[in-house]
Motif scaffolding. Structure first.
Motif, PDB file in Angstrom:
ATOM      1  N   ALA A 242       0.797  -1.231   0.000  1.00  0.00           N
ATOM      2  CA  ALA A 242       0.000   0.000   0.000  1.00  0.00           C
ATOM      3  C   ALA A 242       0.830   1.282   0.000  1.00  0.00           C
ATOM      4  O   ALA A 242       0.266   2.368  -0.137  1.00  0.00           O
ATOM      5  N   VAL A 243       2.146   1.160   0.168  1.00  0.00           N
ATOM      6  CA  VAL A 243       2.982   2.362   0.253  1.00  0.00           C
ATOM      7  C   VAL A 243       4.140   2.255  -0.738  1.00  0.00           C
ATOM      8  O   VAL A 243       4.526   1.165  -1.160  1.00  0.00           O
ATOM      9  N   SER A 244       4.691   3.409  -1.072  1.00  0.00           N
ATOM     10  CA  SER A 244       5.847   3.440  -1.975  1.00  0.00           C
ATOM     11  C   SER A 244       7.169   3.436  -1.229  1.00  0.00           C
ATOM     12  O   SER A 244       8.229   3.247  -1.827  1.00  0.00           O
ATOM     13  N   VAL A 245       7.108   3.632   0.076  1.00  0.00           N
ATOM     14  CA  VAL A 245       8.315   3.721   0.909  1.00  0.00           C
ATOM     15  C   VAL A 245       8.825   2.312   1.227  1.00  0.00           C
ATOM     16  O   VAL A 245       8.042   1.432   1.573  1.00  0.00           O
ATOM     17  N   PRO A 246      10.143   2.069   1.136  1.00  0.00           N
ATOM     18  CA  PRO A 246      10.692   0.767   1.548  1.00  0.00           C
ATOM     19  C   PRO A 246      10.393   0.472   3.014  1.00  0.00           C
ATOM     20  O   PRO A 246      10.338   1.372   3.856  1.00  0.00           O
ATOM     21  N   VAL A 247      10.191  -0.804   3.315  1.00  0.00           N
ATOM     22  CA  VAL A 247       9.881  -1.257   4.666  1.00  0.00           C
ATOM     23  C   VAL A 247      11.107  -1.958   5.248  1.00  0.00           C
ATOM     24  O   VAL A 247      11.732  -2.796   4.586  1.00  0.00           O
ATOM     25  N   ALA A 248      11.450  -1.610   6.482  1.00  0.00           N
ATOM     26  CA  ALA A 248      12.581  -2.223   7.183  1.00  0.00           C
ATOM     27  C   ALA A 248      12.079  -2.988   8.399  1.00  0.00           C
ATOM     28  O   ALA A 248      11.144  -2.556   9.078  1.00  0.00           O
TER      29      ALA A 248
END
Length: 374
Positions: A242-248
């Motif tokens: 749902a997001v464009s930001v990388p997940v850590a």
């Protein structure tokens, strides 16, 4: 060269980067008949966990490894894994194993008279320094002023720990968190990197996480870290979609197999690995190899003493997919008092100490000063 002893030291100190709260850890010194001493760390943190870790080292792993060849690191690692088959595979046993394995790698590099990174195989000469901090000031303005000063002092990026102890509402009010990121971006301009670590103190449901991260993305955050408890795998997968930001995520994993499971979810882009938790330098390397094979990024977790900082730095410089290195930005006793030459950045770049081993030899005067119970 034979192992002749292991001594755990449970330390407690006030941490400026955690609002001067008391923190704890376990250092271990491994001695050999060649006179070479290696140091490792188990980031157990809680008093009872530190005591239990020390007990496993003294009552379990020391009798097991005493007299064994110190340079047979893999053999020692395998023996500890086999010995702790019932109570291991994570938890306190992994802390104890991590500290001993780290110390054995320190011994191996000292035996060769080389920095640890040379033994591991260097991939980078330097990495950009990231100011890894807890947001704990009373207002957004106060927080931005403090964080911007770290950029002025050379840091290339910052990781904002939300939901921490202190005076801030960060991590407890999504609107506040978005406003903080917006104000910081406005202050530092486009060049500085901003990562957001939601962490254990932030309780987002999935819709809140999606809304908040997408709003933060408008201000160019590099990644969102630990958005949910690790058990919420489905929420990680849904957020990633749902997001464009990388997940850590990943800093709370115990062993390489846990990273393999996360890789299979395809929900994580940046994997945090803590060598003082994930079965040492040996465990870190196994996990990092799998992460790199999957085309993902490795980020060392190193938020404790200089011993962990030293080991994590050498590992990061030996890891092809590492992109930065996190340092605590405020000087504290476990970074600037524990060792003779603190590990720091030079104009925003961090390089490995050139001294043999991981380069973070504790001073016994400092160890004695911060022993728990004193």
């Amino acid at each position: 060269m034979r192992i002749t002893g292991m001594t755990p030291y449970v330390l407690r100190w006030p941490e400026p980067n955690d609002f001067n709260n008391l923190r704890m850890t376990v250092l271990v010194a491994v001695d050999t008949d060649a006179g070479i001493r290696g140091w490792g760390e188990a980031i157990a943190m809680w008093p009872e966990a530190c005591k239990a870790t020390a007990a496993i080292i003294e009552d379990g792993f020391l009798p097991l490894l005493n007299g064994r060849e110190a340079l047979d690191i893999q053999g020692c690692w395998d023996a500890m894994k086999k010995h702790s088959w019932w109570y291991g595979e994570g938890g306190i046993a992994a802390f104890a194993l991590s500290a001993i394995d780290m110390a054995l790698w320190d011994i191996a590099a000292k035996d060769k008279g080389e920095p640890l990174v040379k033994l591991l195989g260097p991939q980078h000469e330097t990495l950009p320094a990231c100011a890894s901090l807890h947001v704990n000031q009373p207002t957004i303005e106060d927080s931005v002023r403090e964080i911007a000063a770290h950029f002025a002092n050379g840091f290339r990026s910052t990781k904002l720990g939300l939901g921490k102890r202190g005076l801030s509402k960060a991590g407890r009010d999504p609107d506040y968190d978005v406003a903080l990121v917006a104000a910081l971006r406005n202050e530092i301009g486009k060049a500085g990197g901003i990562m957001v670590d939601a962490g254990n103190g932030t309780a987002w449901d999935l819709p809140t996480a999606v809304r908040t991260v997408n709003r933060m993305a408008e201000h160019d955050i590099a990644w969102i870290e630990e958005p949910f408890h690790p058990s919420r795998v489905a929420d990680h997968i849904a957020l990633k979609a749902a997001v464009s930001v990388p997940v850590a995520a990943g800093e709370r994993e115990w062993q390489p197999a846990g990273y393999q499971r996360w890789i299979q979810t395809e929900a994580v882009d940046i994997f945090g690995i803590d060598p003082a938790r994930v079965e040492g330098i040996t465990g870190f390397r196994l996990a990092a190899a799998a992460i790199e094979d999957a085309g993902r990024i490795v980020n060392a977790h190193a938020w404790s003493t200089a011993v962990l900082t030293g080991a994590s730095l050498h590992l990061s410089l030996a890891t092809r997919s590492a992109v930065l290195f996190e340092l605590k930005p405020l000087p504290g006793p476990m970074q600037f008092e524990l060792i003779e030459e603190p590990i720091w950045h030079d104009n925003g770049l961090v390089s490995a100490p050139l001294r043999p081993g991981h380069g973070a030899e504790p001073k016994m005067k400092a160890v004695d000063k911060y022993l728990a119970g004193r």
